[in-house]
Structures are given as C-alpha cells and as structure tokens.
Design a protein around this motif. Structure first.
Motif, PDB file in Angstrom:
ATOM      1  N   LEU A  98       1.010  -1.523   0.005  1.00  0.00           N
ATOM      2  CA  LEU A  98      -0.540  -0.097   0.128  1.00  0.00           C
ATOM      3  C   LEU A  98       0.955   0.896  -0.532  1.00  0.00           C
ATOM      4  CD1 LEU A  98      -2.500  -0.614   2.809  1.00  0.00           C
ATOM      5  CD2 LEU A  98      -2.832  -0.831   0.270  1.00  0.00           C
ATOM      6  N   LEU A  99       1.776   1.170   0.861  1.00  0.00           N
ATOM      7  CA  LEU A  99       2.729   1.996   1.083  1.00  0.00           C
ATOM      8  C   LEU A  99       3.842   2.944  -0.759  1.00  0.00           C
ATOM      9  CD1 LEU A  99       4.227   5.107   2.658  1.00  0.00           C
ATOM     10  CD2 LEU A  99       5.872   2.911   3.224  1.00  0.00           C
ATOM     11  N   GLU A 100       3.781   1.925  -0.984  1.00  0.00           N
ATOM     12  CA  GLU A 100       4.472   1.476  -1.972  1.00  0.00           C
ATOM     13  C   GLU A 100       3.821   2.169  -3.368  1.00  0.00           C
ATOM     14  OE1 GLU A 100       7.976  -1.397  -0.867  1.00  0.00           O
ATOM     15  OE2 GLU A 100       6.574  -2.187  -2.062  1.00  0.00           O
ATOM     16  N   SER A 101       2.758   1.514  -3.117  1.00  0.00           N
ATOM     17  CA  SER A 101       1.785   2.438  -4.082  1.00  0.00           C
ATOM     18  C   SER A 101       1.091   3.853  -4.503  1.00  0.00           C
ATOM     19  CB  SER A 101       0.538   0.997  -4.104  1.00  0.00           C
ATOM     20  OG  SER A 101       0.523  -0.114  -4.366  1.00  0.00           O
ATOM     21  N   LEU A 102       1.309   4.870  -3.520  1.00  0.00           N
ATOM     22  CA  LEU A 102       1.637   5.764  -2.918  1.00  0.00           C
ATOM     23  C   LEU A 102       2.177   6.287  -3.690  1.00  0.00           C
ATOM     24  CD1 LEU A 102      -0.407   7.745  -1.444  1.00  0.00           C
ATOM     25  CD2 LEU A 102       0.619   7.472   0.442  1.00  0.00           C
ATOM     26  N   TRP A 103       3.456   6.562  -3.130  1.00  0.00           N
ATOM     27  CA  TRP A 103       4.985   6.443  -3.784  1.00  0.00           C
ATOM     28  C   TRP A 103       4.794   6.199  -5.027  1.00  0.00           C
ATOM     29  CZ3 TRP A 103       9.065   4.292   0.711  1.00  0.00           C
ATOM     30  CH2 TRP A 103       8.486   4.781   1.333  1.00  0.00           C
ATOM     31  N   ALA A 104       4.588   5.553  -5.549  1.00  0.00           N
ATOM     32  CA  ALA A 104       4.542   5.185  -6.969  1.00  0.00           C
ATOM     33  C   ALA A 104       3.562   6.228  -8.289  1.00  0.00           C
ATOM     34  CB  ALA A 104       4.150   3.995  -7.577  1.00  0.00           C
ATOM     35  N   LEU A 105       2.782   6.166  -6.671  1.00  0.00           N
ATOM     36  CA  LEU A 105       1.528   7.312  -8.349  1.00  0.00           C
ATOM     37  C   LEU A 105       2.572   8.697  -7.790  1.00  0.00           C
ATOM     38  CD1 LEU A 105      -0.901   8.535  -8.876  1.00  0.00           C
ATOM     39  CD2 LEU A 105      -2.110   8.349  -6.140  1.00  0.00           C
ATOM     40  N   THR A 106       2.886   8.942  -6.338  1.00  0.00           N
ATOM     41  CA  THR A 106       4.309   9.993  -6.614  1.00  0.00           C
ATOM     42  C   THR A 106       5.249  10.602  -7.513  1.00  0.00           C
ATOM     43  OG1 THR A 106       3.483  10.071  -3.784  1.00  0.00           O
ATOM     44  CG2 THR A 106       5.343  11.936  -4.666  1.00  0.00           C
ATOM     45  N   ALA A 107       5.508   9.462  -7.555  1.00  0.00           N
ATOM     46  CA  ALA A 107       6.824   9.780  -8.494  1.00  0.00           C
ATOM     47  C   ALA A 107       5.980   9.530  -9.818  1.00  0.00           C
ATOM     48  CB  ALA A 107       7.708   8.651  -8.502  1.00  0.00           C
ATOM     49  N   THR A 108       5.535   8.758 -10.503  1.00  0.00           N
ATOM     50  CA  THR A 108       4.709   9.318 -11.652  1.00  0.00           C
ATOM     51  C   THR A 108       3.944  10.853 -11.753  1.00  0.00           C
ATOM     52  OG1 THR A 108       3.987   6.767 -11.787  1.00  0.00           O
ATOM     53  CG2 THR A 108       2.223   8.099 -13.191  1.00  0.00           C
ATOM     54  N   ASN A 109       3.544  11.600 -10.810  1.00  0.00           N
ATOM     55  CA  ASN A 109       2.599  12.954 -11.089  1.00  0.00           C
ATOM     56  C   ASN A 109       4.236  13.597 -10.993  1.00  0.00           C
ATOM     57  OD1 ASN A 109       0.741  12.092 -10.902  1.00  0.00           O
ATOM     58  ND2 ASN A 109       0.254  12.122  -8.713  1.00  0.00           N
ATOM     59  N   TYR A 110       5.319  13.608 -10.447  1.00  0.00           N
ATOM     60  CA  TYR A 110       6.437  14.294 -10.713  1.00  0.00           C
ATOM     61  C   TYR A 110       7.598  13.502 -12.025  1.00  0.00           C
ATOM     62  CZ  TYR A 110       3.877  16.634  -7.126  1.00  0.00           C
ATOM     63  OH  TYR A 110       2.891  17.884  -6.650  1.00  0.00           O
ATOM     64  N   SER A 111       8.124  14.327 -12.425  1.00  0.00           N
ATOM     65  CA  SER A 111       9.063  13.603 -13.465  1.00  0.00           C
ATOM     66  C   SER A 111      10.276  13.807 -12.675  1.00  0.00           C
ATOM     67  CB  SER A 111       8.848  13.696 -14.688  1.00  0.00           C
ATOM     68  OG  SER A 111       8.909  15.834 -14.848  1.00  0.00           O
ATOM     69  N   TYR A 112      10.386  14.721 -11.922  1.00  0.00           N
ATOM     70  CA  TYR A 112      12.225  14.651 -11.417  1.00  0.00           C
ATOM     71  C   TYR A 112      11.937  14.354 -10.492  1.00  0.00           C
ATOM     72  CZ  TYR A 112       8.668  18.623 -10.230  1.00  0.00           C
ATOM     73  OH  TYR A 112       6.929  19.941  -9.997  1.00  0.00           O
ATOM     74  N   ILE A 113      11.285  13.731  -9.682  1.00  0.00           N
ATOM     75  CA  ILE A 113      11.084  12.189  -8.451  1.00  0.00           C
ATOM     76  C   ILE A 113      11.796  10.881  -9.265  1.00  0.00           C
ATOM     77  CG2 ILE A 113      10.261  11.330  -6.586  1.00  0.00           C
ATOM     78  CD1 ILE A 113       8.359  13.522  -6.313  1.00  0.00           C
ATOM     79  N   SER A 114      13.116  10.982  -9.056  1.00  0.00           N
ATOM     80  CA  SER A 114      14.073   9.659  -9.098  1.00  0.00           C
ATOM     81  C   SER A 114      13.231   8.507  -8.485  1.00  0.00           C
ATOM     82  CB  SER A 114      14.929   9.642  -9.401  1.00  0.00           C
ATOM     83  OG  SER A 114      15.873  10.257  -8.684  1.00  0.00           O
ATOM     84  N   GLN A 115      13.390   8.516  -7.472  1.00  0.00           N
ATOM     85  CA  GLN A 115      13.113   8.011  -5.859  1.00  0.00           C
ATOM     86  C   GLN A 115      12.590   8.713  -5.332  1.00  0.00           C
ATOM     87  OE1 GLN A 115      16.626   6.028  -3.865  1.00  0.00           O
ATOM     88  NE2 GLN A 115      17.931   5.403  -6.074  1.00  0.00           N
ATOM     89  N   VAL A 116      11.908   7.765  -3.663  1.00  0.00           N
ATOM     90  CA  VAL A 116      10.721   7.835  -3.003  1.00  0.00           C
ATOM     91  C   VAL A 116      11.672   6.975  -1.807  1.00  0.00           C
ATOM     92  CG1 VAL A 116       9.026   8.272  -1.828  1.00  0.00           C
ATOM     93  CG2 VAL A 116       8.879   9.293  -3.903  1.00  0.00           C
ATOM     94  N   ARG A 117      11.627   7.409  -0.534  1.00  0.00           N
ATOM     95  CA  ARG A 117      12.561   6.259   0.517  1.00  0.00           C
ATOM     96  C   ARG A 117      12.048   6.415   1.748  1.00  0.00           C
ATOM     97  NH1 ARG A 117      18.725   6.314  -0.292  1.00  0.00           N
ATOM     98  NH2 ARG A 117      17.876   8.184  -0.967  1.00  0.00           N
ATOM     99  N   PHE A 118      12.222   5.194   2.945  1.00  0.00           N
ATOM    100  CA  PHE A 118      12.088   5.614   3.850  1.00  0.00           C
ATOM    101  C   PHE A 118      13.152   4.858   4.653  1.00  0.00           C
ATOM    102  CE2 PHE A 118      10.827   4.074   8.167  1.00  0.00           C
ATOM    103  CZ  PHE A 118      10.009   5.305   8.832  1.00  0.00           C
TER     104      PHE A 118
END
Length: 290
Positions: A98-118
């Motif tokens: 669930l967490l990674e799905s939310l992050w994937a959506l965020t990265a998709t919306n912003y082309s300049y985000i290459s990674q989201v990490r905890f």
C-alpha cells in the motif's frame, strides 16, 4: 623677330574644392544616417534581449520556488500519511504494498522525482520506489541498502521535527559505487516521528536533468540557463559534460571563476544582478538550495 612668350595659366581651384567637400558631405549624410539608424536598432535589440534575459531569470527562479513548494508539501503529506504510519507500526507485505503504491503514484506525477525512500534512524532503507526512465520499480527487501555513512543522512539527523531539509547536488551512488551513466541528484527529506519519537526519514531523490528541463522549457534559444556553486563549479547546465567539476576530476577545469573572472567578480557583488562584456549579456541571482 617676335618673342614667343609661353604662358602657363591656372584655374581657380577654390570652387572645385567646395564642390568636392559638398559632394563628400552629401555622400556622407545618408551613410551617417543609416549608420546611426543601425546603431539605434542594435541598441534597441540589445536592450530588449537584456530585458528578456532578466524576465527569463525571474521565470526560472519562480519555477524553482514553485517546484520546491510543491515537493515540500508532498513530502510533508506523505510523511504524515496513514500508509507510512501503518508500515512503521506493522511492516507487513500488505502495508508495504500500500505504501509503495502511494509512492509510485507520487513519482509518476512528478517527473523529476527519481526515488522515494523511507530510511530508519540507523540509516537503513526500509522501503524504496524508483522511477527509471518513466518506469516505476519497487526495490526488493533484500536489495535495500545501508546509507548511514552518506553525508546527506548525517545532515538529515540534524533536522528538527517537521523540518524539510535539502542536501546539495551530488552523484547517485548505489552499493558504494557511483552510478554510470552519471546521475546528478538533489535530495530533500523530512523526519518521520510517531508520538514524538523519531522513526526515520522520508527522502525524495530528484533528477537534476529533469528539473533543468522543467524550468528551462520556455526559455528562448538565445539564452543559456546554468547553475554554479559558491566555488564556481557548474551544478546544472545544458552541457552535461561541464557539470560537477568539484566531484569529477577530469571536469575540474569547467569553473566560472577560471573561465570568466570578470563575470565572477560581478556575481560576488550582492548589489549587481547583471553583467555585460563585448559579446554577451549575463543576468544572475543567488539562490539557496538548502
């Protein structure tokens, strides 16, 4: 016997001189007129270009501010999200997905985000999503890495609760090795706390090339947008071969202080925001990425 007198006469040259001078003046008048007109037009074009350059600089700075504001807001929202809280309290496969799905959506919306990490308080990645050339990839648990010795993690530990920090541009490193091809990266992060207890840090890795394209999109082809650090090294440029001379030895000659010392001296003066030499006009401003 008659004497023959040889007489050499002369014409009065004064009228001829006046004629020549008058002719020259008449001939020079249209030349002078068109030269003056040319200089006036040239100055007007130069003045227009200078005004446009300043507008483009303001546009770029506003675009950076807008991107920074959007990312900071998104980072804070994700750090307070229920999905992240549930994952911290119970890192089950379901909560992780669930967490990674939310992050994937965020990265998709912003082309300049290459990674989201905890990253937890020990510097270990606990979850990570990458955007690689528009393709979202979730990092398997066994491939998550220890980032405790990276400078940006050491800096993150100095942040106060709810503070958003930005760490300067450097090269992407995976498993202790610099990623090839080179990937200049800017990182922003914020502490994640539950009941006033720090659990780790939420991190966005930002693709510098994508950011440049985003803020350079509407700039006229006559202009070249570049970022340099306080030592004169290029942090961002359309010419990627010039970037990060402070980190890449073979590029250390690409330095504005060396290339154009007069411009550099002007940039060091806080009261000056433009500079002109015989060939170019420069508009500049100082901007903090921390």
């Amino acid at each position: 016997m008659k004497k023959l007198v040889i007489y050499i006469g002369y014409m009065n040259l004064k009228p001829i001189k006046y004629f020549v001078v008058t002719f020259l003046l008449i001939g020079a008048t249209p030349i002078f007129y068109f030269w003056t007109l040319y200089q006036t037009e040239l100055n007007a074009i130069q003045s227009l270009r200078e005004t446009e350059a300043k507008h483009q600089l303001n546009y770029s700075q506003n675009a950076i501010n807008e991107i920074s504001s959007e990312l900071s807001t998104s980072l804070r929202l994700l750090s307070d999200s229920r999905a992240l809280l549930q994952f911290i309290q119970s890192p089950s496969l379901k909560n992780r997905a669930l967490l990674e799905s939310l992050w994937a959506l965020t990265a998709t919306n912003y082309s300049y985000i290459s990674q989201v990490r905890f990253i937890d308080t020990d510097g270990m990645e606990q979850s990570r999503v990458d955007d690689i050339n528009g393709e979202i990839k979730v990092t398997p648990i066994y491939q998550l890495q220890d980032k405790s010795q990276r400078n940006y993690f050491l800096y993150a530990q100095t942040l106060k609760a709810e503070e958003v920090g930005t760490f300067g541009i450097d090269l992407e490193v995976e498993n202790g090795k610099v990623v090839i091809p080179l990937q200049p990266t800017l990182r922003i992060f914020t502490p994640v706390e539950v009941a006033d207890e720090r659990k780790g840090y939420l991190v966005f890795n930002l693709d510098v090339y994508e950011i440049i394209e985003e803020i350079d999109y509407s700039i006229d082809s006559h202009y070249n947008l570049e970022f340099v650090d306080l030592e004169g090294y290029y942090l961002a440029s359309k010419n990627k071969e010039k970037m990060l001379g402070n980190l890449i030895e073979e590029r250390d000659s690409f330095n504005l202080l060396i290339e154009n010392p007069n411009l550099w001296r002007a940039m060091e003066d806080r009261n000056i925001h433009n500079f002109k030499d015989k060939k170019h006009f420069y508009a500049f401003n100082k901007y903090s990425i921390r």
